[in-house]
Motif scaffolding. Structure first.
Motif, PDB file in Angstrom:
ATOM      1  N   ASN A  16      48.812  48.538  32.139  1.00 15.88           N
ATOM      2  CA  ASN A  16      47.993  49.799  32.087  1.00 15.88           C
ATOM      3  C   ASN A  16      47.240  49.731  30.929  1.00 15.88           C
ATOM      4  O   ASN A  16      46.756  50.731  30.376  1.00 15.88           O
ATOM      5  N   GLY A  17      46.610  48.574  30.498  1.00 11.84           N
ATOM      6  CA  GLY A  17      45.329  48.442  29.490  1.00 11.84           C
ATOM      7  C   GLY A  17      44.081  49.232  29.892  1.00 11.84           C
ATOM      8  O   GLY A  17      44.035  49.678  31.276  1.00 11.84           O
ATOM      9  N   SER A  74      46.938  49.508  25.691  1.00 12.04           N
ATOM     10  CA  SER A  74      47.491  50.611  26.646  1.00 12.04           C
ATOM     11  C   SER A  74      47.591  51.835  25.533  1.00 12.04           C
ATOM     12  O   SER A  74      47.509  51.619  24.399  1.00 12.04           O
ATOM     13  N   LEU A  85      53.883  52.849  30.925  1.00 12.47           N
ATOM     14  CA  LEU A  85      52.539  52.978  30.566  1.00 12.47           C
ATOM     15  C   LEU A  85      52.270  51.843  29.358  1.00 12.47           C
ATOM     16  O   LEU A  85      51.256  51.551  29.027  1.00 12.47           O
TER      17      LEU A  85
END
Length: 538
Positions: free
Chosen positions: A193-194, A94, A188
């Motif tokens: 949320n990669g 992320s 995040l």
């Protein structure tokens, strides 16, 4: 939010998330995180990061990691269980991440800034970032990834009300929100949320997630969804020279005893799930050791508030008063846990564990509380427990005995894990043992999962509903970090302690059993581990 741990030590959450909810912290933007830094690890146990006790560590080789559940999917937006999450985070990374202390750090982003009004988030990507197929990472890839997450939603959906996600150029990403959402920067940092290539690098979604392309330290080489997964090092990894090992093997070992025996014999370099009761055996071993970290997990007794008996707050309060949580913790956790007063682990800001007024052990007060209920003479009920977890089995027996002291007869219903999950997902339980875990270093992460009756888990399948708590939940999300936010969570957590839709039992440490020849394994407070710094002494 929280995510599930399919394994039992064993979660759970990460003891620990022993099963499902691993469901997860410390140090969001502007907050400080103790992350267990003030707690001394048990003797001969290393905190957070392993260090060698033998020869100078070498570069190269294969690291074999024993895990109790296989990896069944690498689709980061549709997964929540730890067996998958802790493989996904080796492939995808992320913009920001959290370290072993639970503090937010820039990761794929070289830097980030948040506007004063809390509406605009600007990220600058690191120089020279490449995916594992050698192509450059651009801001457009980040736009695609986050927009796909918004579209899919999934169990770890982006909760912020996003207005726009735009690439200013190849390296600058700007996210604007419709209204402030303080947990956003922390959320995040979680695996969901990669960043993946724009348009799945030109292949179908199904094909992409069978052989995913990411920025992480490892690339999938071979994968049996009912068995082992072998990673090879990403030769384009942005941290120069890393990972030090050539291969990482996730070896399926479903039986705890077999895992321990294989660790002792040197057949694996480490095991992911080390039961609290086995920790000292590994810690005192000739060629083995234990590394620990404070976790984001709270072991809990959950009540179905739709149940005839546990819909009565006086019944829940009575059982909380009848239960000696401190004694339970001391008896079952071998010094690797702290008694819980608050829903939030002490590694998470605003936990209030030392100041909250909890319902502490008092049998006479428990009897008096039960007399105020609709069942003053007691009743018979059932406690749902997943089989295969000796710690949970002992917890259940202690709870059963506590209930008996005030006239509540508790029958223990021990069933296999898959059925256990089906039952509580369907609200087919009166009470159950489980654990909640935050997935990012933010108080909201676990609070939202366990208090929002309209959320994904319907207050962690308790269906607990309190309009004032819901109001405080939303206020906490919009309030900037500081005293005002602390007051909101103090009030919310006190209400939970008073109404006990779940009884926090203890905060277990994250435990990993490893060979003494291993150096550089980093244990994260969500139960995952980082392998890019691992070296194996020859």
């Amino acid at each position: 939010m929280s995510y599930f741990n399919l394994s039992f030590k064993k979660p759970i959450l990460f003891g620990a998330i022993s099963m499902l909810l691993l469901m997860v912290i410390a140090g969001c933007s502007g907050s400080t995180n103790t992350a267990d830094s003030n707690k001394e690890a048990p003797k001969n146990a290393s905190a957070a990061t392993s260090s060698p006790q033998t020869a100078e560590p070498a570069v190269g080789g294969t690291f074999i990691y024993g895990r109790p559940a296989s990896v069944t999917s690498l689709d980061l937006h549709n997964q929540i269980t730890s067996n998958n999450a802790f493989a996904i985070d080796k492939v995808f990374e992320s913009l920001v991440a959290f370290d072993s202390k639970g503090e937010i750090v820039d990761w794929l982003a070289k830097s980030h800034s948040i506007s004063e009004d809390g509406l605009t988030y600007t990220f600058e990507l690191r120089d020279g970032l490449k995916f594992s197929n050698g192509t450059d990472v651009t801001a457009e890839d980040a736009v695609f990834s986050l927009e796909r997450h918004l579209k899919v939603g999934g169990p770890l959906a982006i909760s912020a009300k996003v207005d726009t996600i735009k690439a200013q150029d190849n390296k600058m990403l700007v996210i604007t929100l419709k209204e402030p959402y303080t947990p956003f920067i922390s959320e995040l940092s979680n695996f969901s949320n990669g960043i993946l290539p724009n348009n799945f690098a030109g292949v179908s979604e199904e094909e992409f997630f069978k052989k995913p392309i990411g920025t992480g330290p490892f690339v999938v080489e071979t994968w049996d969804t009912a068995g082992d997964l072998t990673f090879t090092k990403n030769k384009f990894y942005w941290q120069e020279g890393k990972p030090y090992i050539d291969k990482l093997v996730y070896k399926l070992i479903e039986d705890d005893s077999q895992a321990i025996n294989q660790l002792k014999a040197g057949e694996v370099n480490a095991i992911e799930s080390l039961a609290l009761q086995n920790a000292n055996e590994i810690k005192d071993g000739t060629d083995t050791k234990v590394i620990t970290n404070g976790s984001w997990v709270t072991e809990q007794l959950f009540f179905n508030t739709l149940d005839e008996h546990f819909s009565d707050v006086h019944v829940r309060r009575a059982l909380a008063l009848a239960l000696d949580r401190e004694g339970l913790t001391k008896a079952l956790t071998f010094g690797y846990a702290q008694t819980a007063n608050s829903l939030l682990p002490t590694t998470i800001p605003y936990n209030s564990n030392d100041t909250i007024k909890s319902l502490n052990f008092n049998v006479e007060a428990a009897k008096e509380e039960l007399s105020k209920s609709a069942f003053p003479d007691g009743f018979t009920t059932k406690l749902l427990v997943a089989s295969g977890n000796s710690t949970r089995a002992q917890e259940a027996q202690i709870i059963q005995a506590a209930g008996q002291t005030i006239g509540i007869k508790i029958e223990i219903e021990s069933i296999e894990l898959a059925t256990f999950r089906e039952r509580f997902f369907a609200y087919d339980f009166a009470a159950m043992l489980n654990s909640g875990q935050a997935d990012s270093p933010e108080a909201n992460s676990i609070i939202a999962f366990q208090t929002d009756p309209e959320g994904f888990s319907k207050s962690y399948w308790t269906h607990y509903t309190n309009n004032e708590v819901t109001k405080l939940l939303y206020e906490g999300q919009k309030t900037a970090d500081g005293d005002a936010r602390a007051q909101i969570y103090t009030k919310l957590l006190q209400t939970l302690a008073d109404e006990v839709p779940y009884i926090p039992l203890y905060y277990p440490d994250v435990l990993k059993g490893i060979r003494s020849s291993v150096d550089g394994l980093v244990v994260l407070p969500n139960g995952s581990a980082r392998f890019e710094d691992v070296r194996i002494s020859q």
